[in-house]
Write a protein that holds these residues in place. Structure first.
Motif, PDB file in Angstrom:
ATOM      1  N   ASN A  32       0.878  -1.169   0.000  1.00 24.16           N
ATOM      2  CA  ASN A  32       0.000   0.000   0.000  1.00 24.16           C
ATOM      3  C   ASN A  32       0.916   1.219   0.000  1.00 24.16           C
ATOM      4  OD1 ASN A  32      -2.268  -1.612   0.188  1.00 24.16           O
ATOM      5  ND2 ASN A  32      -2.433  -1.389   2.400  1.00 24.16           N
ATOM      6  N   TYR A  34       1.130   5.674   0.098  1.00 24.41           N
ATOM      7  CA  TYR A  34       0.411   6.832   0.621  1.00 24.41           C
ATOM      8  C   TYR A  34       1.189   8.111   0.300  1.00 24.41           C
ATOM      9  CZ  TYR A  34      -1.252   2.988   3.589  1.00 24.41           C
ATOM     10  OH  TYR A  34      -1.741   1.793   4.042  1.00 24.41           O
ATOM     11  N   TYR A  36       1.275  12.038   1.808  1.00 20.31           N
ATOM     12  CA  TYR A  36       0.841  12.972   2.830  1.00 20.31           C
ATOM     13  C   TYR A  36       1.432  14.350   2.530  1.00 20.31           C
ATOM     14  CZ  TYR A  36      -0.351   9.051   5.958  1.00 20.31           C
ATOM     15  OH  TYR A  36      -0.897   7.937   6.532  1.00 20.31           O
ATOM     16  N   LEU A  44       0.015  16.000   9.720  1.00 20.12           N
ATOM     17  CA  LEU A  44       0.037  15.324   8.428  1.00 20.12           C
ATOM     18  C   LEU A  44      -1.377  15.161   7.881  1.00 20.12           C
ATOM     19  CD1 LEU A  44       2.675  14.263   9.977  1.00 20.12           C
ATOM     20  CD2 LEU A  44       2.668  12.510   8.231  1.00 20.12           C
ATOM     21  N   LEU A  46      -3.428  13.210   4.932  1.00 17.26           N
ATOM     22  CA  LEU A  46      -3.380  12.177   3.904  1.00 17.26           C
ATOM     23  C   LEU A  46      -4.014  12.717   2.634  1.00 17.26           C
ATOM     24  CD1 LEU A  46      -2.761   9.245   3.095  1.00 17.26           C
ATOM     25  CD2 LEU A  46      -5.046   8.640   3.951  1.00 17.26           C
ATOM     26  N   TYR A  49      -4.060   7.455  -1.302  1.00 15.98           N
ATOM     27  CA  TYR A  49      -3.481   6.159  -1.004  1.00 15.98           C
ATOM     28  C   TYR A  49      -3.806   5.213  -2.143  1.00 15.98           C
ATOM     29  CZ  TYR A  49      -8.003   4.275   0.632  1.00 15.98           C
ATOM     30  OH  TYR A  49      -9.293   3.852   0.729  1.00 15.98           O
ATOM     31  N   ILE A  51      -3.785   0.925  -3.220  1.00 13.98           N
ATOM     32  CA  ILE A  51      -3.633  -0.469  -2.824  1.00 13.98           C
ATOM     33  C   ILE A  51      -3.083  -1.319  -3.962  1.00 13.98           C
ATOM     34  CG2 ILE A  51      -5.447  -0.294  -1.082  1.00 13.98           C
ATOM     35  CD1 ILE A  51      -7.269  -1.816  -3.065  1.00 13.98           C
ATOM     36  N   SER A  94       3.068   0.555   3.303  1.00 15.93           N
ATOM     37  CA  SER A  94       2.781  -0.470   4.291  1.00 15.93           C
ATOM     38  C   SER A  94       2.589  -1.784   3.561  1.00 15.93           C
ATOM     39  CB  SER A  94       1.541  -0.118   5.110  1.00 15.93           C
ATOM     40  OG  SER A  94       0.368  -0.121   4.312  1.00 15.93           O
ATOM     41  N   ASP A 101      -1.268  -2.862   9.476  1.00 15.27           N
ATOM     42  CA  ASP A 101      -0.061  -2.462   8.777  1.00 15.27           C
ATOM     43  C   ASP A 101       0.576  -1.229   9.372  1.00 15.27           C
ATOM     44  OD1 ASP A 101      -1.554  -3.113   5.525  1.00 15.27           O
ATOM     45  OD2 ASP A 101      -0.852  -4.446   7.098  1.00 15.27           O
ATOM     46  N   GLN A 103       2.938   1.889   8.846  1.00 13.87           N
ATOM     47  CA  GLN A 103       3.374   2.692   7.712  1.00 13.87           C
ATOM     48  C   GLN A 103       4.806   3.162   7.941  1.00 13.87           C
ATOM     49  OE1 GLN A 103       0.681   5.777   6.442  1.00 13.87           O
ATOM     50  NE2 GLN A 103      -1.108   4.439   6.641  1.00 13.87           N
TER      51      GLN A 103
ATOM     52  N   TYR B  32      -5.659   0.691  16.606  1.00 11.65           N
ATOM     53  CA  TYR B  32      -4.247   0.408  16.808  1.00 11.65           C
ATOM     54  C   TYR B  32      -3.513   1.742  16.735  1.00 11.65           C
ATOM     55  CZ  TYR B  32      -3.731  -0.056  11.646  1.00 11.65           C
ATOM     56  OH  TYR B  32      -3.737   0.142  10.285  1.00 11.65           O
ATOM     57  N   PHE B  34       0.034   4.367  17.211  1.00  6.57           N
ATOM     58  CA  PHE B  34       1.436   4.539  16.872  1.00  6.57           C
ATOM     59  C   PHE B  34       1.955   5.850  17.457  1.00  6.57           C
ATOM     60  CE2 PHE B  34       1.535   1.351  13.487  1.00  6.57           C
ATOM     61  CZ  PHE B  34       0.210   1.269  13.124  1.00  6.57           C
ATOM     62  N   GLY B 103      -7.110   0.102   2.710  1.00  5.93           N
ATOM     63  CA  GLY B 103      -5.910   0.913   2.629  1.00  5.93           C
ATOM     64  C   GLY B 103      -5.201   1.146   3.940  1.00  5.93           C
ATOM     65  N   ASN B 104      -5.758   0.669   5.046  1.00  3.96           N
ATOM     66  CA  ASN B 104      -5.118   0.812   6.349  1.00  3.96           C
ATOM     67  C   ASN B 104      -4.659   2.234   6.605  1.00  3.96           C
ATOM     68  OD1 ASN B 104      -4.337  -2.186   5.285  1.00  3.96           O
ATOM     69  ND2 ASN B 104      -4.961  -2.103   7.418  1.00  3.96           N
ATOM     70  N   LYS B 105      -5.572   3.159   6.493  1.00  2.00           N
ATOM     71  CA  LYS B 105      -5.236   4.560   6.663  1.00  2.00           C
ATOM     72  C   LYS B 105      -5.026   4.893   8.131  1.00  2.00           C
ATOM     73  CE  LYS B 105      -8.995   5.464   4.492  1.00  2.00           C
ATOM     74  NZ  LYS B 105     -10.146   6.212   3.932  1.00  2.00           N
ATOM     75  N   LEU B 106      -4.146   5.824   8.359  1.00  2.00           N
ATOM     76  CA  LEU B 106      -3.893   6.323   9.700  1.00  2.00           C
ATOM     77  C   LEU B 106      -4.372   7.769   9.814  1.00  2.00           C
ATOM     78  CD1 LEU B 106      -0.265   5.055  10.442  1.00  2.00           C
ATOM     79  CD2 LEU B 106      -2.439   3.978  11.030  1.00  2.00           C
ATOM     80  N   PHE B 108      -3.484  11.135  11.975  1.00  2.00           N
ATOM     81  CA  PHE B 108      -2.413  11.682  12.807  1.00  2.00           C
ATOM     82  C   PHE B 108      -2.905  12.848  13.649  1.00  2.00           C
ATOM     83  CE2 PHE B 108       1.540   9.664  11.486  1.00  2.00           C
ATOM     84  CZ  PHE B 108       1.134   9.005  10.338  1.00  2.00           C
TER      85      PHE B 108
END
Lengths: 114, 118
Positions: A32, A34, A36, A44, A46, A49, A51, A94, A101, A103, B32, B34, B103-106, B108
Motif C-alpha cells: 500500500n 500513501y 501525505y 500530516l 493524507l 493512497y 492499494i 505499508s 499495517d 506505515q 491500533y 502509533f 488501505g489501512n489509513k492512519l 495523525f
C-alpha cells in the motif's frame, strides 16, 4: 530489507508550473502506498493512497493528482501549482493485505511555490 | 470518524528530566496506535506501536507508551531525555481492518514539538 526513496529532496517552483514528485519502494511487493502533506506548523494530511497499480483513492479535493504506473512507484502531480501547495510531502508504504499495517515513511520532499 | 488530539503543541524539558507526551484518540472500533518521531527536515520514524496485549509498550530510543482504553489515551514517556530527543512527535490511530481495499489509513494528531534545554 525494505527502503523507500523520494525525489527530489527539495523543489522551488513558480505558481502555475507543473509538478511531479516520485516515490519508489524497494524490497517488497504489492505494498500500500500513501502521499501525505505537512504544511508548516501543522500535522500530516493524507492526500492519496493506493492499494495497487492504477488503484488510487483521493482523500481531499485539491489541485493534485496521483498515479501508480508500477507496483512500487507512486507519483504525485499537478498541472498548475498554487501557493497553497507549498509544504513537506511525505510518501509512505505499508505491507498490503494485513489489518494492522505499520506505515513506513520516506525522507520527504520540501516544495516551495513562489 | 476517527481523530487524534495532542493537546500540547510545544513542550520544553531539561536534559535528563522525564518527558510525557499526551495523546487522546477517538475511534469507535478497536484502535491500533502509533507514535512517530520527526527530526527537522526528515521523514517520520516509528517509535512504537500498540495493537493488542500488554498495554505498556516499549519502543526504540528508550521510549514507552501506555494504552488506557478507559481514558482513550496513549501517552508517550521517557524517563530521562537526551538532547537528541529534540524533535516533533506524532501520535496516530488506525483501525483493525481485514480487507486490503481499506488501505489501512492512519489519522495523525497535530504533533508535539519537544525542545530540550541543556
Amino acid at each position: 530489507s525494505q527502503t523507500i526513496h523520494q525525489w527530489p529532496a527539495t523543489l522551488v517552483q513558480p505558481v502555475g508550473s507543473p509538478l511531479s514528485l516520485e516515490c519508489t519502494v524497494e524490497g517488497t511487493s504489492n505494498p500500500n502506498l500513501y502521499w501525505y502533506r505537512q504544511a508548516a506548523g501543522r500535522g500530516l494530511q493524507l492526500l492519496f493512497y493506493s492499494i495497487g497499480i492504477d488503484q488510487i483513492s483521493s482523500e481531499v479535493p485539491q489541485n493534485l493528482s496521483a498515479s501508480r504506473p508500477q507496483d512500487r512507484q507512486f507519483i504525485l502531480s499537478s498541472k498548475k501549482l498554487l501557493l497553497s501547495d507549498s509544504g513537506f510531502y511525505l510518501c509512505a508504504w505499508s505491507i498490503g493485505g494485513t489489518s494492522t499495517d505499520t506505515q513506513y515513511f520516506g525522507p520527504g520532499t520540501r516544495l516551495t511555490v513562489l | 470518524a476517527q481523530s487524534v488530539t495532542q493537546p500540547d503543541i510545544h513542550i520544553t524539558v531539561s536534559e535528563g528530566a522525564s518527558l510525557e507526551l499526551r495523546c487522546n484518540y477517538s475511534y469507535g472500533a478497536t484502535p491500533y496506535l502509533f507514535w512517530y518521531v520527526q527530526s527537522p527536515g526528515q521523514g517520520l520514524q516509528l517509535l512504537l506501536k500498540y495493537f493488542s496485549g500488554d498495554t505498556l509498550v516499549q519502543g526504540i530510543k528508550g521510549f514507552e507508551a501506555e494504552f488506557k482504553r478507559s481514558q482513550s489515551s496513549f501517552n508517550l514517556r521517557k524517563p530521562s531525555v537526551h538532547w537528541s530527543d529534540a524533535a516533533e512527535y506524532f501520535c496516530a490511530v488506525g483501525a483493525l481492518r481485514r480487507i486490503k481495499a481499506a488501505g489501512n489509513k492512519l489519522t495523525f494528531g497535530g504533533g508535539t514539538r519537544v525542545l530540550v534545554k541543556p
